[in-house]
Design a protein around this motif. Structure first.
Motif, short mmCIF file in Angstrom:
data_model
loop_
_atom_site.label_atom_id
_atom_site.label_comp_id
_atom_site.label_asym_id
_atom_site.label_seq_id
_atom_site.Cartn_x
_atom_site.Cartn_y
_atom_site.Cartn_z
N ASP A 182 5.81 -2.96 -5.22
CA ASP A 182 4.44 -2.62 -5.39
C ASP A 182 3.50 -3.67 -4.90
O ASP A 182 2.44 -3.65 -4.10
CB ASP A 182 4.36 -2.18 -6.60
CG ASP A 182 4.76 -0.56 -6.83
OD1 ASP A 182 4.95 0.20 -5.89
OD2 ASP A 182 4.88 -0.15 -8.22
N ARG B 60 3.55 -4.47 -1.18
CA ARG B 60 2.67 -3.19 -0.63
C ARG B 60 1.29 -3.45 -0.71
O ARG B 60 0.40 -3.44 0.38
CB ARG B 60 2.84 -1.82 -1.13
CG ARG B 60 2.00 -0.93 -0.58
CD ARG B 60 2.56 0.52 -1.11
NE ARG B 60 2.53 0.58 -2.56
CZ ARG B 60 1.57 0.85 -3.27
NH1 ARG B 60 0.52 0.93 -2.68
NH2 ARG B 60 1.39 0.62 -4.52
N LEU B 61 0.65 -3.89 -1.88
CA LEU B 61 -0.76 -4.10 -2.16
C LEU B 61 -1.10 -5.22 -1.32
O LEU B 61 -2.35 -5.10 -0.72
CB LEU B 61 -0.89 -4.16 -3.61
CG LEU B 61 -0.89 -2.94 -4.51
CD1 LEU B 61 -0.87 -3.31 -5.92
CD2 LEU B 61 -2.09 -2.00 -4.18
N ARG B 62 -0.34 -6.28 -1.25
CA ARG B 62 -1.00 -7.40 -0.55
C ARG B 62 -0.92 -7.14 1.09
O ARG B 62 -2.02 -7.58 1.52
CB ARG B 62 0.12 -8.76 -0.88
CG ARG B 62 -0.11 -9.41 -2.10
CD ARG B 62 0.85 -10.37 -2.28
NE ARG B 62 1.23 -11.29 -1.10
CZ ARG B 62 0.67 -12.57 -0.80
NH1 ARG B 62 -0.57 -13.13 -1.62
NH2 ARG B 62 0.74 -13.03 0.26
N GLU C 157 -1.59 -4.31 2.51
CA GLU C 157 -2.73 -3.48 2.63
C GLU C 157 -4.15 -4.25 2.53
O GLU C 157 -4.89 -4.08 3.43
CB GLU C 157 -2.50 -2.15 1.79
CG GLU C 157 -3.85 -0.96 2.04
CD GLU C 157 -3.55 0.16 1.36
OE1 GLU C 157 -4.30 0.87 1.25
OE2 GLU C 157 -2.28 0.55 0.95
N VAL C 158 -4.20 -4.77 1.09
CA VAL C 158 -5.57 -5.37 1.18
C VAL C 158 -6.01 -6.67 1.87
O VAL C 158 -7.16 -6.75 2.49
CB VAL C 158 -5.65 -5.61 -0.49
CG1 VAL C 158 -6.93 -6.43 -0.68
CG2 VAL C 158 -5.59 -4.22 -1.40
N VAL D 279 -2.42 0.64 -7.84
CA VAL D 279 -3.64 0.37 -7.07
C VAL D 279 -4.19 -1.08 -6.90
O VAL D 279 -5.39 -1.16 -6.34
CB VAL D 279 -4.76 1.49 -7.62
CG1 VAL D 279 -4.10 2.97 -7.48
CG2 VAL D 279 -4.92 1.04 -9.01
N GLY D 280 -3.62 -1.94 -7.73
CA GLY D 280 -4.29 -3.28 -7.78
C GLY D 280 -3.32 -4.10 -8.72
O GLY D 280 -2.48 -3.84 -9.39
N LEU E 4 -7.16 -1.49 -4.09
CA LEU E 4 -7.33 -0.83 -3.10
C LEU E 4 -8.80 -0.34 -3.21
O LEU E 4 -9.40 -0.21 -4.04
CB LEU E 4 -6.52 0.58 -3.20
CG LEU E 4 -5.04 0.34 -3.27
CD1 LEU E 4 -4.35 1.73 -3.31
CD2 LEU E 4 -4.60 -0.42 -1.87
#
Length: 201
Positions: free
Chosen positions: A20, A23-25, A27-28, A68-69, A106
């Motif tokens: 998780d 993935r967040l790193r 995308e953002v 989400v964050g 996000l």
């Protein structure tokens, strides 16, 4: 915030959440100003630094079952030499500094009060450890005329100042990654912001 769950994890407890976090790193940080062209494999390897640091912290925000964050931190002494050196050169003791590595959220969940939980979680963790005088983070410096700078881009400087951090242009390191659309990695200047953890008397 009624549907948002905040989890604070440390050390080995972070391991199940590496996917998780990665993935967040990716995308953002793909957006300006980082323009980071990352891979899941590299991210999960990089994030093991937090699993291996017993005093690390990850603050995760979940909307239902979806991350989400996230926000990360660890003692500066557990970071690489390139992050410690500017402080050593300026007379700071890295053993007394807690490094707040990143906060990624996000777009769909910005402006909902989640960001404050990231700072509170990391700073609270650092205070609980009881041996740090400062919290710090750094941000990439891009030229004003960068071709990929969005017309509506708004730096987060006012928000960071509101949270009590002060920009220190004299504390600069360089970190290397591959930008979106580029073929090779290049070094980028990263400027540190500092906040005292103890109230002045």
């Amino acid at each position: 915030m009624s549907d948002i769950t905040i989890k604070c994890l440390s050390g080995r407890a972070i391991e199940p959440y590496l996917s998780d976090l990665a993935r967040l790193r990716i995308e953002v940080f793909r957006d300006f100003p980082y323009l980071y062209d990352g891979t899941q494999e590299y991210e999960e390897k990089y994030l093991r630094t937090y699993v291996n640091s017993p005093d690390s912290v990850v603050v995760l925000a979940y909307d239902g079952d979806t991350a989400v964050g996230a926000s990360t931190g660890l003692p500066m002494a557990d970071e690489t030499e390139e992050f410690q050196q500017p402080f050593v050169d300026a007379g700071y003791d890295p053993q007394r500094i807690f490094y707040c590595a990143e906060s990624v959220l996000l777009k769909s969940h910005r402006g909902k009060g989640i960001y404050k939980h990231f700072f509170d979680g990391r700073e609270g963790h650092a205070r609980k450890l009881g041996r740090f005088d400062w919290c710090t983070f750094c941000c990439v410096q891009r030229p004003e005329n960068h071709p990929l700078r969005p017309a509506d881009y708004a730096p987060l400087d006012p928000i960071w100042s509101k949270f009590g951090y002060v920009k220190h242009p004299e504390l600069v390191t360089h970190y290397t990654w591959k930008d979106v659309g580029e073929t090779e990695e290049t070094a980028k200047p990263m400027v540190f912001w500092l906040k005292p953890l103890k109230e002045s008397t």
